[in-house]
Design a protein around this motif. Sequence first.
Motif, mmCIF file in Angstrom:
data_model
loop_
_atom_site.group_PDB
_atom_site.id
_atom_site.type_symbol
_atom_site.label_atom_id
_atom_site.label_comp_id
_atom_site.label_asym_id
_atom_site.label_seq_id
_atom_site.Cartn_x
_atom_site.Cartn_y
_atom_site.Cartn_z
ATOM 1 N N SER A 40 -0.336 -3.687 3.336
ATOM 2 C CA SER A 40 -1.469 -3.139 3.244
ATOM 3 C C SER A 40 -2.455 -3.481 4.104
ATOM 4 O O SER A 40 -3.312 -2.721 4.623
ATOM 5 C CB SER A 40 -1.918 -3.326 1.677
ATOM 6 N N GLN A 41 -2.543 -4.706 4.922
ATOM 7 C CA GLN A 41 -3.439 -5.156 5.791
ATOM 8 C C GLN A 41 -3.299 -4.094 7.112
ATOM 9 O O GLN A 41 -4.630 -3.907 7.635
ATOM 10 C CB GLN A 41 -3.255 -6.420 6.274
ATOM 11 N N THR A 42 -2.173 -3.560 7.196
ATOM 12 C CA THR A 42 -2.169 -2.424 8.405
ATOM 13 C C THR A 42 -3.230 -1.237 8.136
ATOM 14 O O THR A 42 -3.987 -0.867 9.165
ATOM 15 C CB THR A 42 -0.625 -1.956 8.586
ATOM 16 N N CYS A 63 0.749 -1.263 0.100
ATOM 17 C CA CYS A 63 0.045 0.065 -0.140
ATOM 18 C C CYS A 63 0.754 1.348 0.136
ATOM 19 O O CYS A 63 1.380 1.820 0.867
ATOM 20 C CB CYS A 63 -1.062 -0.036 1.221
ATOM 21 N N ASN A 64 1.025 1.720 -1.310
ATOM 22 C CA ASN A 64 1.554 3.123 -1.541
ATOM 23 C C ASN A 64 0.924 4.138 -1.030
ATOM 24 O O ASN A 64 0.148 4.898 -1.778
ATOM 25 C CB ASN A 64 2.057 3.196 -3.073
ATOM 26 N N PHE A 120 4.898 4.003 2.605
ATOM 27 C CA PHE A 120 4.258 2.743 3.063
ATOM 28 C C PHE A 120 4.141 2.658 4.343
ATOM 29 O O PHE A 120 4.706 3.272 5.252
ATOM 30 C CB PHE A 120 5.286 1.396 2.552
ATOM 31 N N PRO A 121 3.252 1.993 4.870
ATOM 32 C CA PRO A 121 3.039 1.688 6.480
ATOM 33 C C PRO A 121 4.490 0.937 6.888
ATOM 34 O O PRO A 121 4.920 0.211 6.096
ATOM 35 C CB PRO A 121 2.060 0.934 6.522
ATOM 36 N N ALA A 122 4.899 1.224 7.840
ATOM 37 C CA ALA A 122 6.345 0.591 8.422
ATOM 38 C C ALA A 122 6.277 -0.909 8.654
ATOM 39 O O ALA A 122 7.333 -1.371 8.389
ATOM 40 C CB ALA A 122 6.516 1.303 9.941
ATOM 41 N N GLY A 164 0.796 6.238 -5.018
ATOM 42 C CA GLY A 164 0.826 6.937 -4.118
ATOM 43 C C GLY A 164 0.086 8.390 -4.246
ATOM 44 O O GLY A 164 -0.620 9.009 -3.295
ATOM 45 N N PHE A 165 0.363 8.955 -5.511
ATOM 46 C CA PHE A 165 -0.326 10.234 -5.744
ATOM 47 C C PHE A 165 -1.682 10.121 -5.940
ATOM 48 O O PHE A 165 -2.487 10.778 -5.625
ATOM 49 C CB PHE A 165 0.292 10.978 -6.838
#
Length: 405
Positions: free
Chosen positions: A114-116, A53-54, A108-110, A385-386
């Motif tokens: 993407s489940q985060t 997940c960008n 990205f999440p640390a 991401g954009f």
Amino acid sequence: MSIIKDVIIIGGGAAGFFAAINIAEQNPELSVALLERGKEGLQKVKISGGGRCNVTHAEFIPSELVHNYPRGEKELLGPFHKFMTGDTIAWFEERGVELKIEEDGRMFPASNSSQTIIDCFLYEAKKHNVEILYNHSVKSMDALESGFKIETSQGDFQSKKVMIATGSNPKIWKLIEGLGHTIINPVPSLFTFDIKDKRIKDIPGVVAKNANIKVVGTDLESQGPILVTHVGMSAPAILKLSAFGAVELAKMDYDFKIEINFINLDFESCLDELKVFKQEFAKKTVINLSHFDLPKRLWKQLVLASDIEDNKRWADLNKQQLEALANQLTSAVFQVTGKSTFKDEFVTAGGVDLKEVNFKTFESKRIPNLYFAGEVINVDAVTGGFNFQNAWTSAYIASTSIILQ
């Protein structure tokens, strides 16, 4: 009998969840329902960024950020002054999700999962009593004097205010068009180029780090890394070109020529360099010693394409061969024969005409109390991401507008 809600959000993706949570969190007295046609939502979030997940991109100046939107550049400048990258980072961190910046600026999440992000949305939605209704496919929507009537596969709803956050959904676009909006016909954006060429056939995985690429016969041009793939070319320079050229390339039916300068030197400067190499490396074999910081496998293919035999020494090159090599390095032409979806992410250019949206509120200019968020309007970006940042920004402003009006 219709179920009555204060706010209904159509679309259980990133923008829909973000908006629903904001509304319910800021005004708990409002009843909020989110209608998702599938058995689960947030599927695009799940696959984005290769499953990481960008979330956004580390660009913190609105006037610079807007340059990454082939459609929506002018319109998003004001919204980004209200809510942009730093606000997105803060929003997630306040809810326990830490983001990290990678070298290329993607965030990205640390956790690298993407489940985060999905877990965060589901937790916050439950916490703030957002009613998530899965398997609710919207069949029709009518604007009434008192709001809207929505017919779904699971029953009818009425609401004073509606937000549409379905992304690129032809069925919903048809419904919006039926309400009186203009829909810009969608075409694919953010795709890779299919190229059959012996110069790249056997070198998948090779990256030219700083190339300049043009679409022959047009003003389309971009610069950056190019990745050779099993079917053609990808990476930022190609993806940016596909995004900014989405409409024009569709008209060409994805059959066009590109010209690549692999070394960012003009022909004459390159030729001068090659003449120096001829003197300095006279006894060396041309094919075995790559120059201009090019990968060895790519250098070899460009040398062979210049009609230089694999045992030829620099000293033995004639004028025609030097010029041919300079041409391959600075203006190599490749025939594109089609496109491929970039990874699992499918992005389109198209949607609700931007002239019909109030970008101070993301409310329809034609239908009061109808709001839009995300890619349902004719906005798209050069990378995921954009696109997500547009989703967060539009969802935040639209949800805040719903509460205040």
